[in-house]
Design a protein around this motif. Sequence first.
Motif, PDB file in Angstrom:
ATOM      1  N   PHE A 300      -7.744 110.718  46.511  1.00  0.00           N
ATOM      2  CA  PHE A 300      -8.094 112.109  46.252  1.00  0.00           C
ATOM      3  C   PHE A 300      -9.588 112.360  46.474  1.00  0.00           C
ATOM      4  CE2 PHE A 300      -4.390 112.002  43.067  1.00  0.00           C
ATOM      5  CZ  PHE A 300      -3.499 112.438  44.032  1.00  0.00           C
ATOM      6  N   GLN A 301     -10.427 111.418  46.046  1.00  0.00           N
ATOM      7  CA  GLN A 301     -11.870 111.633  46.149  1.00  0.00           C
ATOM      8  C   GLN A 301     -12.424 111.238  47.517  1.00  0.00           C
ATOM      9  OE1 GLN A 301     -14.130 110.326  42.565  1.00  0.00           O
ATOM     10  NE2 GLN A 301     -12.143 110.079  41.567  1.00  0.00           N
ATOM     11  N   GLY A 302     -11.956 110.100  48.056  1.00  0.00           N
ATOM     12  CA  GLY A 302     -12.504 109.634  49.318  1.00  0.00           C
ATOM     13  C   GLY A 302     -11.909 110.311  50.537  1.00  0.00           C
ATOM     14  N   VAL A 303     -10.628 110.654  50.484  1.00  0.00           N
ATOM     15  CA  VAL A 303      -9.951 111.237  51.644  1.00  0.00           C
ATOM     16  C   VAL A 303      -9.862 112.757  51.544  1.00  0.00           C
ATOM     17  CG1 VAL A 303      -7.788 111.290  52.972  1.00  0.00           C
ATOM     18  CG2 VAL A 303      -8.637 109.127  52.027  1.00  0.00           C
ATOM     19  N   GLU A 304      -9.471 113.263  50.364  1.00  0.00           N
ATOM     20  CA  GLU A 304      -9.321 114.707  50.208  1.00  0.00           C
ATOM     21  C   GLU A 304     -10.602 115.390  49.760  1.00  0.00           C
ATOM     22  OE1 GLU A 304      -5.982 115.497  47.679  1.00  0.00           O
ATOM     23  OE2 GLU A 304      -4.529 115.028  49.260  1.00  0.00           O
ATOM     24  N   GLY A 305     -11.603 114.603  49.306  1.00  0.00           N
ATOM     25  CA  GLY A 305     -12.891 115.190  48.932  1.00  0.00           C
ATOM     26  C   GLY A 305     -12.928 115.807  47.553  1.00  0.00           C
ATOM     27  N   ALA A 306     -11.985 115.474  46.673  1.00  0.00           N
ATOM     28  CA  ALA A 306     -11.971 116.032  45.320  1.00  0.00           C
ATOM     29  C   ALA A 306     -13.032 115.342  44.461  1.00  0.00           C
ATOM     30  CB  ALA A 306     -10.598 115.842  44.691  1.00  0.00           C
ATOM     31  N   VAL A 441     -14.164 103.037  50.846  1.00  0.00           N
ATOM     32  CA  VAL A 441     -13.958 104.346  51.466  1.00  0.00           C
ATOM     33  C   VAL A 441     -15.131 105.271  51.183  1.00  0.00           C
ATOM     34  CG1 VAL A 441     -12.653 105.235  49.473  1.00  0.00           C
ATOM     35  CG2 VAL A 441     -12.323 106.258  51.725  1.00  0.00           C
ATOM     36  N   PHE A 442     -15.751 105.124  50.006  1.00  0.00           N
ATOM     37  CA  PHE A 442     -16.876 105.995  49.656  1.00  0.00           C
ATOM     38  C   PHE A 442     -18.112 105.656  50.496  1.00  0.00           C
ATOM     39  CE2 PHE A 442     -14.220 105.568  45.826  1.00  0.00           C
ATOM     40  CZ  PHE A 442     -13.771 106.876  45.756  1.00  0.00           C
ATOM     41  N   ARG A 461     -10.934 107.891  56.771  1.00  0.00           N
ATOM     42  CA  ARG A 461      -9.860 108.526  56.015  1.00  0.00           C
ATOM     43  C   ARG A 461      -8.491 108.027  56.461  1.00  0.00           C
ATOM     44  NH1 ARG A 461     -12.396 114.719  55.739  1.00  0.00           N
ATOM     45  NH2 ARG A 461     -13.738 114.286  53.923  1.00  0.00           N
ATOM     46  N   SER A 462      -8.305 107.870  57.758  1.00  0.00           N
ATOM     47  CA  SER A 462      -7.019 107.363  58.255  1.00  0.00           C
ATOM     48  C   SER A 462      -6.797 105.919  57.829  1.00  0.00           C
ATOM     49  CB  SER A 462      -6.962 107.471  59.780  1.00  0.00           C
ATOM     50  OG  SER A 462      -6.993 108.823  60.185  1.00  0.00           O
ATOM     51  N   ALA A 463      -7.869 105.114  57.860  1.00  0.00           N
ATOM     52  CA  ALA A 463      -7.743 103.711  57.473  1.00  0.00           C
ATOM     53  C   ALA A 463      -7.408 103.575  55.997  1.00  0.00           C
ATOM     54  CB  ALA A 463      -9.035 102.966  57.795  1.00  0.00           C
TER      55      ALA A 463
END
Length: 508
Positions: A300-306, A441-442, A461-463
């Motif tokens: 949620f935080q690393g891929v979706e930016g929440a 991811v961050f 994000r894909s990885a």
Amino acid sequence: MTVASVLLVYLIMKQSSARWWALGALNLAVLAVGLDGTVLTVALPTLAGALRASESDLQWFTSGYLLVLAAAMLPAGLLGDRYGRRTVLLASLALFGVGSAACAFAPDPAAFIAARTVVGIAGAGVIVMALASITVLFDETERPKAVGIWSAANFLAAPVGPILGGWLLSHYWWGWVFLINLPVAALGLAVAAAKVPQYRTPDRPTIDWPGIGLSTIGLVAVTYGLINAGEHGWTWPGTWGPIAAGAATLVGFGQYERRTAHPLVDPALFRSRAYTWGVLLVAVAVLALTGALFLLPQFFQGVEGADAMGSGLRLLPLIGGLVLGAVPASAAARRMGARLAVAAGFVVMAAGFVLGATTTAGSGTGFVALWAALVGAGMGLALATASSTALAVLGEADGGIGSAVLQAINKVGGPLGAAVLGSVQVAAYRNGVPPVARASVFDGVAAADRLGSATLLGQVRSAFAHGLDTALVVSVGVAFAGVALALVFLPHRTPRKELDRAPSAAAQ
């Protein structure tokens, strides 16, 4: 108040008898203990500045608490059986409040770690005594529903902690993150003193000091090794040494318990298939779910930016599914039998994980909420039925230590799941990104922002989504292992209190 917590309160308030009010008090206390652990994740950056804490200090802020929590489970169960479960519950709640206040006013990292140790000891007493009280408050018919609500209170801390912590840190002094525990502890004390009955074993079990020492060392070492595996990987020197030493110590603990006249954990507990496999299947369910709980906030935080609050909100469908899965557990166990009900819960979990394993970086929040809710529903059914199956065979003389064993194994299952599934995810993620983004991811997102590279951001994000999918495939395997174990080893019907060897203890 969140939708899941409103549903939890409604399910308790709907019941008119005093024992359901007692369950409400117990769950409030359990939720406070859970929040104290999860809220720390969003408070660490603030604590680093406020207490001038090093990276090592920050690691011990969380690891020290988890180690003490795991180590204190079995002694807490023994103390409850010896001195009375309500007495130990009330003492633990009071100590929890004191420790929380000490955290809020800690002047330096050493004082904060000491206060967290106190909170961990108190938290173990609260968790074990809450579960042990359920064994005497509810009969076999109502116990699955009660255990399901208790389970939801445990897991509700995962999303609510970051939401509440993020809001408090944004508007108030950081100490309020811990001081909010004081009114909760006070309310829990008042209601538990009035509504929770006092039970103690009539023969006042002897304190098995060697057993306490061996079990504490073993559980601390195994948990410490698993924490290291999750943080540094399985090849780090500090991973396998503690795990091997802890496992050897626990084997020695088991051998000692079979020979001593007054064991901390009576080996007769494990002569019951219902208890043994109920406890182990709870651990399997927790292991399978931990991967999702550990990885979804990062997604949620690393891929979706929440942010942390948004991440917590996105976890609520999983918790809501858990509550909804636990509610029909009692009826399912009556109609299908415990064996088929637990197996059905694992099948639903596996279906959710299979769907989750198709998640991509572009998957919407609604899709993730769908499969997370499905996983939660299966978890609620399997966990409530397996736990109540194990607890159903405990007599009043076994309730404290029997609940403590269940919780101790449960607390080891969490770090194990995070370590195993986290390692699988990390390996898959690192294979899909260049060296500059491999740390996490961050770090990958930060590197993409620093370089202004949309291509690198898409790769990161894909990885990570691919790593999540790979870990969820492993969770599918764990869930199907749960299906097989339940069908082969769990009794179809559970005998009532088959371990009740001592005369019934009087309720006061």
